[in-house]
Design a protein around this motif. Structure first.
Motif, PDB file in Angstrom:
ATOM      1  N   VAL A   1      16.047  40.930 107.792  1.00 42.80           N
ATOM      2  CA  VAL A   1      15.077  40.330 106.883  1.00 42.80           C
ATOM      3  C   VAL A   1      13.844  40.520 107.873  1.00 42.80           C
ATOM      4  N   GLN A   2      13.695  39.723 108.971  1.00 40.00           N
ATOM      5  CA  GLN A   2      12.732  39.557 109.960  1.00 40.00           C
ATOM      6  C   GLN A   2      12.243  41.128 110.147  1.00 40.00           C
ATOM      7  N   MET A   3      13.191  42.092 110.521  1.00 37.86           N
ATOM      8  CA  MET A   3      12.607  43.587 110.824  1.00 37.86           C
ATOM      9  C   MET A   3      11.961  44.032 109.529  1.00 37.86           C
ATOM     10  N   LYS A   4      12.571  43.781 108.434  1.00 41.47           N
ATOM     11  CA  LYS A   4      12.024  44.599 107.256  1.00 41.47           C
ATOM     12  C   LYS A   4      10.621  43.979 107.012  1.00 41.47           C
ATOM     13  N   SER A   5      10.278  42.746 107.259  1.00 40.67           N
ATOM     14  CA  SER A   5       9.217  42.058 107.148  1.00 40.67           C
ATOM     15  C   SER A   5       8.054  42.316 108.119  1.00 40.67           C
ATOM     16  N   GLY A   6       8.577  42.894 109.051  1.00 40.34           N
ATOM     17  CA  GLY A   6       7.506  43.433 110.139  1.00 40.34           C
ATOM     18  C   GLY A   6       7.447  42.676 111.480  1.00 40.34           C
ATOM     19  N   ASN A   7       8.202  41.611 111.492  1.00 39.14           N
ATOM     20  CA  ASN A   7       8.386  40.477 112.732  1.00 39.14           C
ATOM     21  C   ASN A   7       9.262  40.955 113.512  1.00 39.14           C
ATOM     22  N   VAL A   8       9.038  41.830 114.528  1.00 39.33           N
ATOM     23  CA  VAL A   8      10.120  42.546 115.478  1.00 39.33           C
ATOM     24  C   VAL A   8      10.456  41.687 116.338  1.00 39.33           C
ATOM     25  N   ARG A   9       9.531  40.771 116.975  1.00 38.88           N
ATOM     26  CA  ARG A   9       9.694  39.772 117.765  1.00 38.88           C
ATOM     27  C   ARG A   9      10.949  38.691 117.463  1.00 38.88           C
ATOM     28  N   SER A  10      10.816  38.177 116.429  1.00 48.58           N
ATOM     29  CA  SER A  10      11.771  37.191 115.812  1.00 48.58           C
ATOM     30  C   SER A  10      13.028  37.934 115.570  1.00 48.58           C
ATOM     31  N   ALA A  11      12.812  39.190 115.000  1.00 51.20           N
ATOM     32  CA  ALA A  11      14.127  39.779 114.749  1.00 51.20           C
ATOM     33  C   ALA A  11      15.054  40.059 115.937  1.00 51.20           C
ATOM     34  N   THR A  12      14.168  40.245 117.073  1.00 50.28           N
ATOM     35  CA  THR A  12      14.815  40.719 118.212  1.00 50.28           C
ATOM     36  C   THR A  12      15.674  39.466 118.720  1.00 50.28           C
ATOM     37  N   GLU A  13      15.146  38.534 118.803  1.00 46.55           N
ATOM     38  CA  GLU A  13      15.520  37.063 119.067  1.00 46.55           C
ATOM     39  C   GLU A  13      16.660  36.636 118.176  1.00 46.55           C
ATOM     40  N   SER A  14      16.448  36.899 116.951  1.00 42.01           N
ATOM     41  CA  SER A  14      17.658  36.375 116.076  1.00 42.01           C
ATOM     42  C   SER A  14      18.756  37.375 116.311  1.00 42.01           C
ATOM     43  N   ALA A  15      18.547  38.656 116.565  1.00 40.49           N
ATOM     44  CA  ALA A  15      19.734  39.487 116.660  1.00 40.49           C
ATOM     45  C   ALA A  15      20.329  39.233 118.158  1.00 40.49           C
ATOM     46  N   ARG A  16      19.582  38.926 119.113  1.00 44.05           N
ATOM     47  CA  ARG A  16      20.102  38.515 120.349  1.00 44.05           C
ATOM     48  C   ARG A  16      20.990  37.139 120.102  1.00 44.05           C
ATOM     49  N   ARG A  17      20.681  36.319 119.601  1.00 45.83           N
ATOM     50  CA  ARG A  17      21.266  35.128 119.337  1.00 45.83           C
ATOM     51  C   ARG A  17      22.707  35.357 118.553  1.00 45.83           C
ATOM     52  N   ALA A  18      22.438  36.295 117.749  1.00 46.33           N
ATOM     53  CA  ALA A  18      23.685  36.773 116.708  1.00 46.33           C
ATOM     54  C   ALA A  18      24.690  37.606 117.634  1.00 46.33           C
ATOM     55  N   VAL A  19      24.262  38.355 118.582  1.00 47.50           N
ATOM     56  CA  VAL A  19      25.212  38.933 119.554  1.00 47.50           C
ATOM     57  C   VAL A  19      25.874  37.853 120.513  1.00 47.50           C
ATOM     58  N   ARG A  20      25.043  36.909 120.750  1.00 48.52           N
ATOM     59  CA  ARG A  20      25.726  35.751 121.616  1.00 48.52           C
ATOM     60  C   ARG A  20      26.891  34.999 121.013  1.00 48.52           C
ATOM     61  N   GLN A  21      26.610  34.789 119.718  1.00 49.25           N
ATOM     62  CA  GLN A  21      27.627  34.071 118.880  1.00 49.25           C
ATOM     63  C   GLN A  21      28.815  35.258 118.563  1.00 49.25           C
ATOM     64  N   ALA A  22      28.461  36.072 118.477  1.00 48.94           N
ATOM     65  CA  ALA A  22      29.708  37.230 117.763  1.00 48.94           C
ATOM     66  C   ALA A  22      29.739  38.612 118.668  1.00 48.94           C
ATOM     67  N   PRO A  23      30.005  38.432 119.961  1.00 46.94           N
ATOM     68  CA  PRO A  23      29.749  39.733 120.675  1.00 46.94           C
ATOM     69  C   PRO A  23      30.781  40.781 120.655  1.00 46.94           C
ATOM     70  N   ARG A  24      31.853  40.626 119.738  1.00 44.65           N
ATOM     71  CA  ARG A  24      32.721  41.716 119.434  1.00 44.65           C
ATOM     72  C   ARG A  24      32.511  42.275 117.843  1.00 44.65           C
ATOM     73  N   VAL A  25      31.501  42.066 117.237  1.00 45.68           N
ATOM     74  CA  VAL A  25      31.133  42.519 115.958  1.00 45.68           C
ATOM     75  C   VAL A  25      30.058  43.613 116.063  1.00 45.68           C
TER      76      VAL A  25
END
Length: 78
Positions: A7-31
């Motif tokens: 959602v953040q990427m689609k709204s143009g907020n790339v910085r927040s999107a990147t941080e949210s995605a990094r957090r998602a990877v830390r929580q689910a590194p095998r997904v």
């Protein structure tokens, strides 16, 4: 977190999107989906090298992940 990143990427907020995605990877590194989202966030921010790494990780987890295949191809373009 993955959905939030998209959602953040689609709204143009790339910085927040990147941080949210990094957090998602830390929580689910095998997904694969979270790695794919991180790859797209990096690609949108112009970081092709990190995008390639994220897409390659997604494809190691799911060789048939179409979005990661597309993202990797785009990340390799100049």
């Amino acid at each position: 977190l993955n959905t939030l990143a998209v959602v953040q990427m689609k709204s143009g907020n790339v910085r927040s999107a990147t941080e949210s995605a990094r957090r998602a990877v830390r929580q689910a590194p095998r997904v694969a989906d979270v790695w794919d989202t991180l790859g797209w966030a990096y690609l949108q921010s112009g970081d092709r090298e990190r995008a390639r790494t994220a897409f390659e990780t997604a494809l190691r987890l799911d060789k048939a992940h179409a979005s990661a295949q597309d993202g990797l191809a785009r990340a390799k373009q100049h």
